[in-house]
Design a protein around this motif. Structure first.
Motif, PDB file in Angstrom:
ATOM      1  N   SER A 304       0.861  -1.192   0.000  1.00 53.20           N
ATOM      2  CA  SER A 304       0.000   0.000   0.000  1.00 53.20           C
ATOM      3  C   SER A 304       0.887   1.227   0.000  1.00 53.20           C
ATOM      4  N   ALA A 305       1.037   1.817  -1.153  1.00 50.77           N
ATOM      5  CA  ALA A 305       1.954   2.952  -1.243  1.00 50.77           C
ATOM      6  C   ALA A 305       1.257   4.289  -1.061  1.00 50.77           C
ATOM      7  N   CYS A 306       0.016   4.443  -1.538  1.00 49.90           N
ATOM      8  CA  CYS A 306      -0.595   5.775  -1.486  1.00 49.90           C
ATOM      9  C   CYS A 306      -1.783   5.849  -0.537  1.00 49.90           C
ATOM     10  N   ARG A 307      -2.499   4.775  -0.376  1.00 53.50           N
ATOM     11  CA  ARG A 307      -3.699   4.696   0.471  1.00 53.50           C
ATOM     12  C   ARG A 307      -4.787   5.671   0.050  1.00 53.50           C
ATOM     13  N   GLY A 309      -6.181   5.272  -3.366  1.00 51.99           N
ATOM     14  CA  GLY A 309      -6.813   4.741  -4.569  1.00 51.99           C
ATOM     15  C   GLY A 309      -6.148   5.157  -5.860  1.00 51.99           C
ATOM     16  N   ILE A 310      -4.924   5.648  -5.787  1.00 54.58           N
ATOM     17  CA  ILE A 310      -4.280   6.164  -6.995  1.00 54.58           C
ATOM     18  C   ILE A 310      -3.235   5.206  -7.557  1.00 54.58           C
ATOM     19  N   CYS A 311      -2.422   4.602  -6.692  1.00 55.05           N
ATOM     20  CA  CYS A 311      -1.245   3.889  -7.203  1.00 55.05           C
ATOM     21  C   CYS A 311      -1.536   2.468  -7.672  1.00 55.05           C
ATOM     22  N   GLY A 312      -2.541   1.838  -7.137  1.00 56.30           N
ATOM     23  CA  GLY A 312      -2.892   0.482  -7.554  1.00 56.30           C
ATOM     24  C   GLY A 312      -2.112  -0.613  -6.851  1.00 56.30           C
ATOM     25  N   SER A 313      -1.217  -0.248  -5.928  1.00 55.21           N
ATOM     26  CA  SER A 313      -0.376  -1.287  -5.322  1.00 55.21           C
ATOM     27  C   SER A 313      -1.170  -2.229  -4.422  1.00 55.21           C
ATOM     28  N   CYS A 314      -2.354  -1.812  -3.937  1.00 58.23           N
ATOM     29  CA  CYS A 314      -3.124  -2.657  -3.018  1.00 58.23           C
ATOM     30  C   CYS A 314      -4.199  -3.458  -3.755  1.00 58.23           C
ATOM     31  N   LEU A 342      -9.551  -2.205  -4.792  1.00 70.16           N
ATOM     32  CA  LEU A 342      -8.409  -1.542  -4.157  1.00 70.16           C
ATOM     33  C   LEU A 342      -8.631  -1.639  -2.650  1.00 70.16           C
ATOM     34  N   CYS A 344      -7.278  -0.411  -0.141  1.00 74.22           N
ATOM     35  CA  CYS A 344      -7.167   0.786   0.705  1.00 74.22           C
ATOM     36  C   CYS A 344      -8.458   1.585   0.746  1.00 74.22           C
TER      37      CYS A 344
HETATM   38  S1  FES Z   1      -2.496   1.900  -1.720  1.00 74.33           S
HETATM   39 FE1  FES Z   1      -2.456   2.967  -3.608  1.00 74.33          FE
HETATM   40  S2  FES Z   1      -4.346   2.388  -4.517  1.00 74.33           S
HETATM   41 FE2  FES Z   1      -4.424   1.477  -2.572  1.00 74.33          FE
END
Ligand code: FES
Length: 356
Positions: A304-307, A309-314, A342, A344
């Motif tokens: 979870s990089a951005c928390r 909803g932008i980065c997509g890592s989660c 997502l 987050c």
């Molecule tokens: S942590 Fe980046 S979209 Fe969920």
């Protein structure tokens, strides 16, 4: 091999990780450094000017993720740079400033983000940035200059004081060589180290109208600390700027580690069960706690990089149950219809089973 589009995307996302090596470090201001990285072999990094990267840093024995906007131009895809401000108590920023060096490696995912001047084109731009929020705008400016796409662009950047203006000399140089480029620098305070004859104070409606009278004709990109962007939105709304032409970039709270997520205080909650199918474990969640927080509280690690909803890592595949999602910017339509959520910003509406 044929596979459903959603799964194809997921595999691409998971296999997009590359190791990159630091090639150089430059002091930009007293608390900001630029880190340049090179890709290995014949690898390259494709990105659009203004996008960000999900990066993984190994600090001690722990992998820590952060999103950083790319400050360099995509015209040199075998190298890229990020510019990082030291944040009080910031785990990654302090480690980068104090312990990271040339030759060290980090891992990167795919570049992403809607905040870019390729997907959102305009004849006239107004870039508004505060502090280290200058980086995505700088990538756009560098790309436009290098690729001969020198459009009508007004760059208004706000800093604490003259010594805190990141890329100051480069911006002055661009201002001299690009006829359609206008640079306006605002400083809240004077500094003894560098004289200042520019604008003083914060961006206000009066100041914006005075220094950029045609702002209503411009597509606005804004990036900076949350209070800065909130103030900019208030100014633009007060001046009847059409906010559907406004784009901003921000990142939320710091990523968490397993077991560290906080419950949401003071809200009526309904208990739900979140099942982690592959691990064979469950977590206890509720309607107002994200799947990410429930997973972390249950000792299940989700990137979870951005928390926000932008980065997509989660991104995670939901096998059963329904969720409500605050935002799904990082998901394609195919991924949404394929069952991806997502974590987050997804909240269970009952018992949910995840492919984890
Ligand atoms: S942590 Fe980046 S979209 Fe969920």
């Amino acid at each position: 091999m044929n596979m459903p589009l959603a799964i194809e995307h997921a595999v691409e996302w998971q296999t997009g990780v590359k190791a990159v090596r630091c090639l150089g470090i430059v002091d930009e201001t007293p608390d900001v450094k630029t880190f340049s990285f090179g890709l290995k072999g014949d690898e390259s990094l494709e990105f659009k000017p203004g996008q960000f990267l999900n990066m993984t840093f190994t600090i001690g024995s722990q992998d820590v993720q952060r999103c950083y906007s790319i400050a360099s131009s995509p015209n040199r895809p075998r190298q890229f740079a990020i510019t990082v401000k030291r944040v009080p108590d910031g785990k990654v920023s302090n480690w980068l400033h104090d312990s990271f060096g040339v030759g060290h490696e980090v891992r990167i995912g795919l570049a992403t983000g809607h905040f870019n001047c390729v997907d959102i084109e305009a004849d006239k731009y107004l870039l508004l940035s505060g502090g280290s929020g200058i980086t995505p705008g700088m990538s756009m400016v560098r790309w436009m200059l290098e690729s001969g796409q020198q459009r009508d662009l007004h760059f208004i950047h706000s800093a604490r004081s003259p010594v805190d203006i990141i890329f100051h000399d480069e911006l002055l140089s661009i201002d001299r060589q690009w006829p359609g480029f206008q640079l306006s620098l605002l400083c809240e305070h004077k500094s003894s180290a560098r004289g200042w004859g520019g604008f003083r104070g914060r961006l206000s409606a009066d100041l914006l109208q005075a220094i950029c009278p045609d702002f209503l004709e411009r597509r606005v990109f804004c990036c900076g600390p949350a209070p800065y962007m909130q103030a900019v939105r208030r100014v633009l709304e007060a001046l009847d700027y059409p906010m559907d032409r406004y784009v901003e970039e921000s990142f939320g709270g710091a990523p968490l580690t397993p077991g560290s997520a906080s419950p949401v205080p003071g809200e009526a909650t309904v208990s739900t069960q979140v099942n982690f199918a592959r691990m064979g474990t469950q977590g206890c969640g509720n309607f107002s706690q994200s799947l990410l927080d429930t997973a972390l509280n249950s000792g299940v690690w989700i990137q979870s990089a951005c928390r926000t909803g932008i980065c997509g890592s989660c991104k995670v595949l939901k096998l059963e149950g329904s969720v409500s999602m605050d935002a799904a910017l990082a998901l394609s339509e195919a991924e949404v219809s394929g069952g991806y959520v997502l974590a987050c910003c997804a909240y269970p509406q009952g018992d949910v089973t995840l492919d984890l």
